[in-house]
Design an enzyme around this catalytic site. Structure first.
Site, PDB file in Angstrom:
ATOM      1  N   HIS A  26      76.150  48.691  56.029  1.00 19.34           N
ATOM      2  CA  HIS A  26      76.950  48.623  56.900  1.00 19.34           C
ATOM      3  C   HIS A  26      76.708  48.353  58.310  1.00 19.34           C
ATOM      4  O   HIS A  26      77.186  47.388  58.939  1.00 19.34           O
ATOM      5  CB  HIS A  26      77.488  49.975  57.418  1.00 19.34           C
ATOM      6  CG  HIS A  26      78.780  49.917  58.220  1.00 19.34           C
ATOM      7  ND1 HIS A  26      80.175  49.210  58.196  1.00 19.34           N
ATOM      8  CD2 HIS A  26      78.930  50.519  59.554  1.00 19.34           C
ATOM      9  CE1 HIS A  26      80.825  49.365  59.550  1.00 19.34           C
ATOM     10  NE2 HIS A  26      80.085  50.208  60.176  1.00 19.34           N
ATOM     11  N   HIS A  51      74.874  53.461  54.825  1.00 21.44           N
ATOM     12  CA  HIS A  51      74.618  53.261  56.297  1.00 21.44           C
ATOM     13  C   HIS A  51      73.598  51.848  56.564  1.00 21.44           C
ATOM     14  O   HIS A  51      74.295  51.328  57.575  1.00 21.44           O
ATOM     15  CB  HIS A  51      73.746  54.392  56.517  1.00 21.44           C
ATOM     16  CG  HIS A  51      73.017  54.502  58.020  1.00 21.44           C
ATOM     17  ND1 HIS A  51      73.779  55.090  58.968  1.00 21.44           N
ATOM     18  CD2 HIS A  51      71.751  53.663  58.675  1.00 21.44           C
ATOM     19  CE1 HIS A  51      73.031  54.707  60.262  1.00 21.44           C
ATOM     20  NE2 HIS A  51      72.080  54.317  59.994  1.00 21.44           N
TER      21      HIS A  51
END
Length: 290
Positions: free
Chosen positions: A151, A148
């Site tokens: 990214h 998470h």
């Protein structure tokens, strides 16, 4: 050491000055990498250290309505940019799907539209960082995974590089696909914030599948510009696109396998074990009754 640092800095500055796009230098957060770097460092510092530490002895914030508005804004922004972006890029005969060159001299009206739409997409990458901030404020630290955080931070840096050097080039496809994926993804988040999760949970698996298709196609898209580079697109940029999307595909596939393949198998195995135990206990009770 100081000499080496100075040399590297001067070299990067020369590369920056030589390859920057003069059409976008007037836009905020484009040009000098300093504001972008400060934003990424601040984001990482807050979500990985200062935020969780600050929330350690506090109750989670109730951000239901804030997140509902946030998700609605994301859906509208991503959808509008996508709808206007496609006609100003891949639906034009001047724009190549297989190999679109970098042309800083192109000032056609449709290209200016594409540049400003790309800039709007760039700004949404900063907006995306709030996803993790909300995790911190709601004390959902288990959702702050490497995938998470990497990214979100990586997308800010990657789209900054695109806006500063590659606007209107072969890399445009990354934004076009990502806008569509984010429209679907934030629609899911909005729906689940309004209606019970069970009514919309079937979306979740397919969103991850869409993300895998995204990275798979982008891998092929950048590979085309290496294998058949008739537009003289920088090979180093295409190579980074190939390796980055392959890496992201591997990370998302690992998540998909663990969440939607291995986890259901383990749950089914556990349910069978519990069912067998219950049957054995029932048989023992019946035996003692006799």
């Amino acid at each position: 050491m100081a000499y080496i640092t100075k040399y590297i800095y001067q070299l990067l500055q020369e590369v920056f000055e030589e390859h920057k796009d003069p059409r976008v230098q007037h836009l905020p957060l484009v040009g000098s990498p300093l504001p972008m770097a400060i934003a990424i460092v601040s984001y990482l510092a807050f979500v990985l250290h200062y935020g969780p530490k600050w929330m350690e002895n506090r109750k989670p914030f109730n951000l239901k309505y804030v997140m509902r508005v946030y998700n609605a804004i994301q859906v509208i922004a991503n959808f509008i940019i996508f709808v206007y972006g496609v006609p100003n890029s891949y639906m034009r005969k001047e724009f190549s799907l297989t190999c679109q060159p970098i042309d800083h001299t192109n000032t056609a009206p449709w290209m200016w539209n594409l540049i400003y739409l790309s800039y709007g997409y760039y700004i949404t990458k900063y907006l995306d960082l709030l996803d993790t901030v909300f995790f911190v404020l709601r004390k959902k630290n288990n959702q702050i995974t490497f995938l998470h955080v990497y990214h979100h931070a990586g997308m800010v840096f990657g789209v900054y590089a695109f806006m500063t050097f590659l606007a209107g080039s072969h890399s445009t496809m990354l934004g076009v696909i990502n806008l569509f994926i984010h429209t679907v993804m934030y629609s899911y988040y909005f729906v689940t914030s309004v209606w019970p999760v069970k009514r919309a949970v079937w979306w979740k698996r397919h969103i991850t599948q869409l993300q895998l298709l995204q990275f798979g196609y982008l891998f092929i898209h950048f590979l085309m510009a290496i294998v058949r580079n008739h537009c003289q697109h920088p090979v180093i940029v295409s190579f980074v696109g190939v390796t980055q999307n392959l890496f992201m595909f591997a990370l998302f596939f690992d998540f998909y396998y663990k969440e939607y393949i291995r986890k259901p198998k383990l749950l089914a195995k556990e349910q069978r074990r519990q069912s067998k135990q219950q049957q054995q206990q029932q048989q023992r009770r019946q035996h003692w009754r006799r």
